[in-house]
Design a protein around this motif. Structure first.
Motif, PDB file in Angstrom:
ATOM      1  N   VAL A  83      48.674  39.322 -19.893  1.00 50.89           N
ATOM      2  CA  VAL A  83      47.883  40.257 -19.492  1.00 50.89           C
ATOM      3  C   VAL A  83      46.402  40.082 -20.030  1.00 50.89           C
ATOM      4  N   LYS A  84      45.492  39.866 -19.030  1.00 45.72           N
ATOM      5  CA  LYS A  84      44.008  39.834 -19.695  1.00 45.72           C
ATOM      6  C   LYS A  84      43.222  40.615 -18.701  1.00 45.72           C
ATOM      7  N   GLY A  85      42.649  41.974 -19.131  1.00 46.32           N
ATOM      8  CA  GLY A  85      42.029  42.699 -18.063  1.00 46.32           C
ATOM      9  C   GLY A  85      42.771  43.336 -17.190  1.00 46.32           C
ATOM     10  N   ASP A  86      42.062  43.071 -16.045  1.00 48.04           N
ATOM     11  CA  ASP A  86      42.885  43.685 -14.707  1.00 48.04           C
ATOM     12  C   ASP A  86      44.013  42.815 -14.288  1.00 48.04           C
ATOM     13  N   SER A  87      44.154  41.597 -14.712  1.00 45.30           N
ATOM     14  CA  SER A  87      45.105  40.620 -14.274  1.00 45.30           C
ATOM     15  C   SER A  87      46.386  40.453 -15.145  1.00 45.30           C
ATOM     16  N   LEU A  88      47.339  39.844 -14.414  1.00 49.38           N
ATOM     17  CA  LEU A  88      48.455  39.532 -15.040  1.00 49.38           C
ATOM     18  C   LEU A  88      48.985  38.416 -14.545  1.00 49.38           C
ATOM     19  N   HIS A  89      49.123  37.407 -15.368  1.00 47.14           N
ATOM     20  CA  HIS A  89      49.649  36.036 -14.872  1.00 47.14           C
ATOM     21  C   HIS A  89      51.093  35.850 -15.358  1.00 47.14           C
ATOM     22  N   LEU A  90      51.853  35.711 -14.289  1.00 50.41           N
ATOM     23  CA  LEU A  90      53.328  35.697 -14.434  1.00 50.41           C
ATOM     24  C   LEU A  90      53.897  34.250 -14.344  1.00 50.41           C
TER      25      LEU A  90
END
Length: 144
Positions: free
Chosen positions: A123-130
């Motif tokens: 999770v970084k700022g408004d993005s979520l990398h799954l």
């Protein structure tokens, strides 16, 4: 005259039958709660970033749950709940009636990493990398 009345009756009957609305909706879309909660930080200022948040005081310890709706690149909506309590911090990701709960493993600057087994959420700022195995899903926070 009778043929035209029968034809008109048949057309009207078909029109009524074919115009029924389907109330079930899209099963793959996660419904969100439309209630709005104001969240204040420790200084009493209103936090305008969160969409839905609740703070529970249990035996003098604060447990904070914050709900967000994220959108994948294919348009799928995903509900994400961040839970912070004194014992552990977790993220719960719900999509298609399945929920994956990942504990927080580390924080690097402005990026927080949650990991369990072969699944990793960054999770970084408004993005979520799954990431799960070879599958990578990019999610962006929505403003619903």
């Amino acid at each position: 005259m009778k043929k035209s009345l029968l034809t008109l009756g048949a057309v009207l009957a078909l029109t009524v039958i074919s115009c029924k609305k389907n109330e079930s909706g899209n099963k793959s879309v996660i419904k969100t709660d439309s209630s709005e909660t104001l969240v204040t930080d420790n200084n009493g200022k209103i936090d305008s970033i969160t969409q839905g948040s609740s703070t529970v005081d249990v035996n003098g310890q604060k447990i904070v749950k914050t709900d967000f709706v994220y959108k994948a690149t294919d348009g799928t909506l995903v509900k994400v709940v961040f839970k912070n309590d004194p014992k552990e911090s977790t993220v719960a990701i719900t999509s298609n009636k399945k929920t994956f709960t990942l504990p927080k493993t580390e924080t690097k600057g402005d990026e927080t990493i949650y990991k369990k087994d072969d699944m990793t959420a960054r999770v970084k700022g408004d993005s979520l990398h799954l990431e799960q195995g070879n599958n990578i899903i990019e999610l962006k926070r929505t403003k619903i």
